[in-house]
Design a protein around this motif. Structure first.
Motif, PDB file in Angstrom:
ATOM      1  N   PHE A 119      27.810  35.276  50.141  1.00  0.00           N
ATOM      2  CA  PHE A 119      27.380  35.523  48.744  1.00  0.00           C
ATOM      3  C   PHE A 119      26.002  36.496  48.911  1.00  0.00           C
ATOM      4  O   PHE A 119      26.215  37.576  48.106  1.00  0.00           O
ATOM      5  N   ALA A 120      25.190  36.021  49.946  1.00  0.00           N
ATOM      6  CA  ALA A 120      23.992  36.966  49.861  1.00  0.00           C
ATOM      7  C   ALA A 120      24.324  38.349  50.598  1.00  0.00           C
ATOM      8  O   ALA A 120      24.091  39.416  50.146  1.00  0.00           O
ATOM      9  N   CYS A 121      25.079  38.261  51.656  1.00  0.00           N
ATOM     10  CA  CYS A 121      25.561  39.510  52.356  1.00  0.00           C
ATOM     11  C   CYS A 121      26.138  40.593  51.015  1.00  0.00           C
ATOM     12  O   CYS A 121      25.930  41.703  51.005  1.00  0.00           O
ATOM     13  N   SER A 122      27.258  39.886  50.400  1.00  0.00           N
ATOM     14  CA  SER A 122      27.565  40.787  49.137  1.00  0.00           C
ATOM     15  C   SER A 122      26.755  41.176  48.312  1.00  0.00           C
ATOM     16  O   SER A 122      27.180  42.430  47.790  1.00  0.00           O
ATOM     17  N   HIS A 123      25.885  40.523  47.894  1.00  0.00           N
ATOM     18  CA  HIS A 123      24.671  41.081  46.639  1.00  0.00           C
ATOM     19  C   HIS A 123      23.946  41.880  47.214  1.00  0.00           C
ATOM     20  O   HIS A 123      22.813  42.186  46.411  1.00  0.00           O
ATOM     21  N   CYS A 124      23.733  42.055  48.625  1.00  0.00           N
ATOM     22  CA  CYS A 124      22.582  42.963  49.155  1.00  0.00           C
ATOM     23  C   CYS A 124      23.179  44.123  49.895  1.00  0.00           C
ATOM     24  O   CYS A 124      22.567  44.879  50.670  1.00  0.00           O
TER      25      CYS A 124
END
Length: 661
Positions: free
Chosen positions: A494-499
């Motif tokens: 999720f973190a990788c997706s949103h940054c």
């Protein structure tokens, strides 16, 4: 015979036939009166006896002790002319039963002064007193005394020693004593069986149980109860079936345990069979068996049957009331749960927690917090479970002010170091946007498990601190003993997706099975689709969906469709929209997103035809809802909503902001 049957007329007739005093008859009368609880009548018979023997004195003193008349008993004991080992032992035993172990020890020491040699029953009683006092050295001294007088191989003393050592947690001494016993009976085996059961070593307990040369209802009940309580419910049911097959009669504890095991398995047919057995032997009105049946029916979603059992129990305790309230709450029947909750004669924190959990289950977070407020006003003290539930409600609203209030209460009650409360606080502050508070709680926690790491990593990612979230994940990998799990890796993706860290996200995804030994599930695949779609790699995302080992989630298709909207790919959008709406004809999500794709490209004719299609298929568009809290008051807003009392002012400010933009 007549005394045992309490036949008063026949007893009076028999006494007339004796025509005078009979020592044996009067001793029998004293025993019976004391057994019936008629202490005054027993005292009258004893005091009026022209002659008494050792049995008279010992029976009367021990009977007084049994009824808690300690001072009177000791007064009579002091006047007893028949000072033998039986009278001393009976008095010591009575003192131990009244939890006066120190006084029992003093009397035991006096025996030596009077030159009275203890017998095996004396040592058994005095070892129980040592256990009550928690005095290990004193117990060893008593053991030494028993060996000196020749009782080293006495079965009852050996059993008492095993129980004494177990009570004080001296497992090695208990096992050594058991192994050295030349003779063992069912009490010996049951004691050592219970030791392993208490330790949680069910494998060894089962081995001991299989070795037992004879078993009784207590040993069967002990192992069935422990297997049920430890979550090994299938084995508990098998043991119960074997017990019945071996023609042992299950007791109340046994029936309660097996019904609880069946409740955990949600095995309604098996539960009904046990219920039939219970009805046959007339045990259904027992509060412990009845409560287990209520729990069984409610967990099997048959609250109607649970209520019938509940209503049939004549004397209900708070556990029984909590069971039915929890059952209705578990099944989302909050009206019935609230009605019964209000009727509980005396509530405890489990009563309140059951209702709070019920409102959480149906996502009625506001009512959950109202129940919590009522709990505080009633004076009932919340426990760790209460705060975990309440903080979850605050996180779901989100309600920072109520969350801070709950936090303050938890601090006041000393729960700040509890890992479950700490985890709930980390999650609540993160979901309420107070990331610094969330990090402070997390950093202060002395012990961190995988749940709290997940909450913090996810909290940082959801609040836009993606780089910090990934750094924390790497810190967890290198600096803690916690191994990554599926939820933690979902937060990382999720973190990788949103940054926009697509390649890094793909590296983590590809490492899941090879490095971490975790098989990705549908949610992990959906997160990767979202990550590719957000970065504009739409064809790659489509191929990823096609190659998935699972049927793609609707969310995966929606994520790709949203990517099509962002990057204006109408052809792919039409293809994905058909797949999405084909999976759930009554849902409008796919068509709405497709309509947005057309709108972003300025194709208003296509927007209109898509919306007409929604109307033709009889679909309903659910309005998006926003929820905010201002000065402890909750406000809900829907799209184009004019129901709010200040809607005119709100729209005026919105127009002002739009004009400034």
């Amino acid at each position: 015979m007549y005394l045992d049957s309490r036949k008063s007329l026949e007893i009076d007739q028999m006494l007339k036939e004796f025509d005078g005093f009979n020592l044996v008859v009067h001793n029998c009368l004293i025993n019976s009166y004391l057994e019936w609880g008629n202490v005054s009548e027993a005292r009258k018979v004893f005091d009026e006896m022209p002659e008494r023997n050792a049995v008279s004195w010992t029976s009367f003193v021990s009977g007084l002790l049994k009824h808690g008349n300690v001072d009177e008993a000791m007064s009579y004991f002091g006047r007893n002319p028949f000072s033998d080992v039986f009278s001393w032992t009976a008095t010591i035993n009575g003192l131990v039963q009244n939890r006066l172990s120190f006084e029992a020890m003093r009397l035991y020491k006096k025996m030596a002064v009077y030159g009275i040699m203890p017998n095996d029953v004396t040592f058994t009683c005095i070892l129980r007193a040592c256990g009550e006092l928690g005095d290990f050295e004193l117990g060893k001294s008593v053991m030494g005394s028993s060996i000196k007088v020749g009782f080293e191989d006495n079965l009852s003393i050996s059993n008492s020693l095993v129980t004494f050592f177990l009570r004080l947690g001296e497992i090695d001494f208990a096992r050594r004593t058991f192994d050295q016993m030349k003779e063992k009976n069912v009490i010996s085996w049951t004691a050592i069986l219970d030791m392993y059961v208490e330790m949680g070593d069910l494998e060894e307990a089962h081995r001991i149980f299989e070795e037992m040369p004879e078993r009784n209802e207590v040993s069967w009940s002990a192992i069935i109860a422990r297997f049920s309580q430890s979550g090994n419910v299938e084995e508990a049911v098998k043991l119960f079936q074997q017990m019945v097959k071996d023609r042992f009669k299950p007791n109340v504890s046994c029936y309660s345990s097996v019904i609880s095991a069946l409740a955990s398995l949600e095995a309604l047919p098996g539960g009904r069979t046990i219920h039939a057995r219970v009805l046959k032997i007339g045990m259904e009105r027992n509060v412990f068996v009845g409560t287990s049946l209520v729990d069984l029916y409610c967990k099997c979603k048959s609250t109607k049957d649970g209520r019938v059992v509940f209503d049939s129990i004549p004397e209900k305790n708070v556990v029984c009331w909590n069971s039915i309230v929890s059952g209705y709450s578990l099944n989302g029947q909050l009206g019935e749960a609230k009605e019964l909750f209000n009727r509980i004669p005396k509530r405890n924190n489990i009563s309140w927690n059951s209702l709070i959990a019920g409102y959480l289950g149906i996502e009625n977070f506001s009512n959950a917090l109202e129940v919590f407020d009522g709990m505080i006003l009633s004076g009932e003290q919340p426990n760790k479970s209460t705060f975990s539930s309440v903080l979850r409600a605050c996180a779901s609203l989100p309600s920072l002010e109520k969350g801070k209030y709950a936090h303050a209460k938890a601090l006041k009650l000393g729960f700040q170091h509890d890992i479950f409360v700490g985890t709930a606080l980390v999650d609540m502050y993160a979901k309420s946007g107070s990331v610094e508070s969330s990090k402070t709680i997390f950093n202060r926690m002395a012990t961190k498990n995988e749940v709290v790491w997940t909450a913090m990593i996810q909290g940082l990612a959801e609040n836009g601190f993606a780089e910090e979230s990934l750094s924390l994940f790497e810190e967890m990998e290198h600096a803690s003993s916690v191994a990554p799990n599926g939820l933690i890796l979902l937060s990382v993706l999720f973190a990788c997706s949103h940054c926009g860290l697509v390649d890094r996200g793909l590296k983590y995804f590809n490492s899941m099975e090879k490095v971490y030994g975790i098989m990705p599930n549908e949610r992990h695949y959906t997160c990767v689709v979202d990550m590719l779609a957000r970065s504009g790699r739409l064809r790659e995302a489509e191929k990823f969906i096609t190659d998935m080992p699972y049927e793609p989630e609707a969310n995966a298709l929606a994520a790709l469709l949203n990517g099509c909207k962002i990057y204006g790919d109408e052809i792919l959008a039409e293809r994905i929209a058909e797949k999405l709406t084909g999976r759930a004809e009554t849902k409008t999500g796919g068509y709405v997103l497709l309509s947005n794709v057309y709108a972003s490209g300025g194709k208003w004719g296509d927007v209109l035809s898509t919306r007409n299609m929604i109307n033709q298929k009889g679909m309903k568009r659910s309005g998006g809802c926003s929820r905010i809290e201002v000065r402890n008051e909750e406000h809900l807003f829907y799209s184009q909503d004019e129901t709010h009392s200040q809607s005119k002012e709100i729209y005026w400010v919105l127009q002002l902001i739009n004009s400034e933009i």
